[in-house]
Motif scaffolding. Structure first.
Motif, short mmCIF file in Angstrom:
data_model
loop_
_atom_site.label_atom_id
_atom_site.label_comp_id
_atom_site.label_asym_id
_atom_site.label_seq_id
_atom_site.Cartn_x
_atom_site.Cartn_y
_atom_site.Cartn_z
N UNK A 1 34.85 24.06 34.23
CA UNK A 1 34.17 25.30 34.63
C UNK A 1 34.78 25.85 35.92
N UNK A 2 35.13 24.96 36.84
CA UNK A 2 35.76 25.39 38.10
C UNK A 2 37.12 26.03 37.83
N UNK A 3 37.90 25.42 36.95
CA UNK A 3 39.23 25.98 36.61
C UNK A 3 39.07 27.34 35.93
N UNK A 4 38.12 27.48 35.02
CA UNK A 4 37.88 28.76 34.35
C UNK A 4 37.44 29.81 35.37
N UNK A 5 36.55 29.45 36.29
CA UNK A 5 36.09 30.39 37.32
C UNK A 5 37.25 30.84 38.21
N UNK A 6 38.12 29.92 38.59
CA UNK A 6 39.28 30.27 39.43
C UNK A 6 40.22 31.21 38.68
N UNK A 7 40.41 30.97 37.41
CA UNK A 7 41.28 31.83 36.60
C UNK A 7 40.66 33.22 36.47
N UNK A 8 39.36 33.29 36.24
CA UNK A 8 38.68 34.58 36.14
C UNK A 8 38.77 35.35 37.46
N UNK A 9 38.62 34.66 38.56
CA UNK A 9 38.72 35.31 39.88
C UNK A 9 40.12 35.87 40.08
N UNK A 10 41.13 35.13 39.66
CA UNK A 10 42.51 35.60 39.77
C UNK A 10 42.73 36.85 38.93
N UNK A 11 42.22 36.84 37.71
CA UNK A 11 42.35 38.01 36.83
C UNK A 11 41.61 39.20 37.42
N UNK A 12 40.43 38.98 37.97
CA UNK A 12 39.65 40.07 38.58
C UNK A 12 40.38 40.64 39.79
N UNK A 13 41.03 39.79 40.59
CA UNK A 13 41.81 40.28 41.74
C UNK A 13 42.95 41.16 41.27
N UNK A 14 43.64 40.75 40.20
CA UNK A 14 44.73 41.57 39.66
C UNK A 14 44.21 42.90 39.14
N UNK A 15 43.06 42.88 38.46
CA UNK A 15 42.47 44.11 37.95
C UNK A 15 42.06 45.03 39.10
N UNK A 16 41.53 44.47 40.16
CA UNK A 16 41.15 45.26 41.33
C UNK A 16 42.38 45.91 41.95
N UNK A 17 43.47 45.17 42.06
CA UNK A 17 44.71 45.73 42.60
C UNK A 17 45.22 46.88 41.72
N UNK A 18 45.15 46.69 40.41
CA UNK A 18 45.59 47.75 39.49
C UNK A 18 44.70 48.98 39.63
N UNK A 19 43.40 48.79 39.71
CA UNK A 19 42.48 49.91 39.88
C UNK A 19 42.72 50.64 41.21
N UNK A 20 42.99 49.88 42.26
CA UNK A 20 43.28 50.50 43.56
C UNK A 20 44.54 51.34 43.48
N UNK A 21 45.58 50.83 42.84
CA UNK A 21 46.83 51.60 42.69
C UNK A 21 46.61 52.85 41.85
#
Length: 189
Positions: free
Chosen positions: A14-34
């Motif tokens: 569950x911790x690994x899945x949460x970390x992966x989801x957080x990484x994907x969300x950070x990338x999505x946030x960067x894309x939305x900001x751009x």
């Protein structure tokens, strides 16, 4: 004991899945900001309008246009003549050695420390009064360089550079947190 090991493995997964989801969300946030930034990019253009009639230069104007989708916040303007910094239009006229007998009355609008809205156009400077001044400046146009440092509402900086009033234009996106043009070289008109 077996139950505790199973819970530990599930917790780790569950911790690994949460970390992966957080990484994907950070990338999505960067894309939305751009994407958001690109919807508010300014893009300046500076022209050189002239009209001739029977070998007479009827008018000479320097238009400024923001062709971008967001406002251009002007933080620096530098105009040089033959590599020498000028402080305003009349300093430029002195440097191009306009004779005293020529009237240097012009119509102009200051752009230093101003905001140019998306799709806004105006004449920065117009030479309509004295035909001799128009011809004088026209003959020296290739030695005049215009640089404008501007930013978007997201503090992204660009440097507009036009070498010669009829010359090539280069717009460079800067990776700096401020305008690189020295404050003591600012063109104030």
């Amino acid at each position: 004991m077996l139950l505790a090991i199973a819970v530990l493995i599930i917790s780790g997964a569950a911790l690994i899945v949460s970390m992966r989801q957080a990484s994907i969300m950070n990338k999505q946030t960067d894309i939305l900001l751009e994407q958001t930034k690109s919807s508010a990019w300014p893009r300046l253009s500076v022209g050189f309008d002239q009209s001739w009639s029977d070998k007479t230069l009827e008018y000479l104007k320097i238009p400024v246009h923001n062709k971008g989708t967001g406002p251009a916040i002007i933080e620096g303007v530098r105009i040089t003549y033959n590599g020498e910094v000028t402080k305003d239009w009349w300093d430029l006229f002195r440097k191009v050695k306009v004779p005293d007998s020529i009237n240097t009355g012009i119509s102009n609008r200051g752009i230093y420390n101003s905001v140019i809205s998306a799709n806004e156009s105006f004449y920065w400077m117009q030479l309509e009064n004295d035909p001799r001044l128009r011809h004088w400046v026209y003959e020296k146009k290739e030695k005049i360089t215009i640089e404008i440092c501007y930013k978007s509402v997201f503090n992204d900086y660009w440097l507009f550079r036009k070498e010669g009033l009829n010359g090539t234009t280069v717009i460079q996106k800067l990776d700096t947190p401020e305008c690189p043009l020295p404050s003591d070289e600012m063109f104030k008109s």
